[in-house]
Design a protein around this motif. Structure first.
Motif, mmCIF file in Angstrom:
data_model
loop_
_atom_site.group_PDB
_atom_site.id
_atom_site.type_symbol
_atom_site.label_atom_id
_atom_site.label_comp_id
_atom_site.label_asym_id
_atom_site.label_seq_id
_atom_site.Cartn_x
_atom_site.Cartn_y
_atom_site.Cartn_z
ATOM 1 N N UNK A 37 7.703 2.218 5.839
ATOM 2 C CA UNK A 37 7.399 0.911 6.435
ATOM 3 C C UNK A 37 8.314 0.633 7.620
ATOM 4 N N UNK A 38 9.585 0.952 7.488
ATOM 5 C CA UNK A 38 10.526 0.773 8.592
ATOM 6 C C UNK A 38 10.099 1.592 9.816
ATOM 7 N N UNK A 39 9.714 2.848 9.579
ATOM 8 C CA UNK A 39 9.260 3.704 10.685
ATOM 9 C C UNK A 39 7.986 3.158 11.309
ATOM 10 N N UNK A 40 7.069 2.680 10.499
ATOM 11 C CA UNK A 40 5.827 2.099 11.004
ATOM 12 C C UNK A 40 6.134 0.866 11.858
ATOM 13 N N UNK A 41 6.988 -0.004 11.367
ATOM 14 C CA UNK A 41 7.357 -1.197 12.134
ATOM 15 C C UNK A 41 8.079 -0.832 13.428
ATOM 16 N N UNK A 42 8.906 0.207 13.389
ATOM 17 C CA UNK A 42 9.620 0.655 14.592
ATOM 18 C C UNK A 42 8.660 1.204 15.635
ATOM 19 N N UNK A 43 7.642 1.911 15.198
ATOM 20 C CA UNK A 43 6.642 2.464 16.120
ATOM 21 C C UNK A 43 5.824 1.371 16.791
ATOM 22 N N UNK A 44 5.556 0.301 16.060
ATOM 23 C CA UNK A 44 4.711 -0.767 16.567
ATOM 24 C C UNK A 44 5.481 -1.713 17.487
ATOM 25 N N UNK A 99 0.838 -1.213 0.000
ATOM 26 C CA UNK A 99 0.000 0.000 0.000
ATOM 27 C C UNK A 99 0.868 1.256 0.000
ATOM 28 N N UNK A 100 1.909 1.272 0.821
ATOM 29 C CA UNK A 100 2.794 2.440 0.865
ATOM 30 C C UNK A 100 3.492 2.653 -0.478
ATOM 31 N N UNK A 101 3.956 1.568 -1.094
ATOM 32 C CA UNK A 101 4.608 1.716 -2.385
ATOM 33 C C UNK A 101 3.646 2.270 -3.434
ATOM 34 N N UNK A 102 2.441 1.712 -3.512
ATOM 35 C CA UNK A 102 1.462 2.204 -4.492
ATOM 36 C C UNK A 102 1.147 3.677 -4.222
ATOM 37 N N UNK A 103 1.039 4.048 -2.955
ATOM 38 C CA UNK A 103 0.758 5.439 -2.591
ATOM 39 C C UNK A 103 1.851 6.366 -3.111
ATOM 40 N N UNK A 104 3.104 6.050 -2.818
ATOM 41 C CA UNK A 104 4.206 6.904 -3.280
ATOM 42 C C UNK A 104 4.359 6.872 -4.791
ATOM 43 N N UNK A 105 4.094 5.725 -5.417
ATOM 44 C CA UNK A 105 4.221 5.607 -6.866
ATOM 45 C C UNK A 105 3.157 6.432 -7.590
ATOM 46 N N UNK A 106 1.960 6.469 -7.047
ATOM 47 C CA UNK A 106 0.871 7.238 -7.676
ATOM 48 C C UNK A 106 0.968 8.710 -7.307
#
Length: 166
Positions: free
Chosen positions: A158-165, A117-124
């Motif tokens: 994604x790395x930041x999201x995983x770090x927060x969780x 989802x993050x990749x598609x968001x940044x790509x679009x």
């Protein structure tokens, strides 16, 4: 409608007949009538899952080789179609998604979905500098570069999201 978006029968034939075209269109995933980037990204998940057990250095090697192949394949395919960055050329989605999913190599299954989802968001969305490179760098290198940058942005997010969780 622009030729960047329409792929006629002859264009499909040219892509399927050429090894570079076949790679550039993501082994056929970019030949869908709509949402080519999304279908290309979905297709990229399959080899990622099959190679998920690779180490990070091995993945970086895969990405570098896939990028080099993509520069060549997208350049050849773009010339075959007469359009520099046709929507059907989705090998850049493969490489960009694989970059975005690097943090998911050691994460729960949902990280793959989040990375997608993050990749598609940044790509679009194409925030700066992605849009800048997309407009200025042409040929196979240009096709690949904006998705590589989108993949880097998505991978960092994604790395930041995983770090927060954690």
């Amino acid at each position: 409608m622009s030729t960047k978006y329409v792929l006629d029968t002859e264009g499909r034939r040219r892509l399927r007949a050429s090894p570079a075209g076949w790679i550039a269109c993501g082994f056929g995933s970019g030949l869908t009538p709509k949402a080519q980037g999304t279908f290309g990204s979905l297709a990229a998940v399959v080899p990622w899952l099959l190679m998920r057990g690779l180490s990070v250095p091995a993945w970086i090697g895969v990405i570098v080789v896939a990028f080099a192949i993509g520069v060549w394949a997208c350049d050849v395919a773009g010339r075959l179609l007469g359009v520099d960055d046709h929507r059907s050329l989705v090998w850049d989605e493969f490489v960009g998604l694989w970059i975005a999913l690097l943090p998911a190599l050691i994460a729960p299954w949902w990280a793959v979905v989040a990375g997608f989802v993050l990749f598609r968001l940044f790509d679009v969305w194409k925030p700066w500098p992605i849009a800048w490179f997309d407009r200025r760098v042409k040929g196979g290198f240009g096709v690949m570069l904006d998705d590589v940058i989108a993949g880097i942005f998505a991978g960092i997010a994604l790395y930041l999201l995983l770090s927060l969780i954690r």
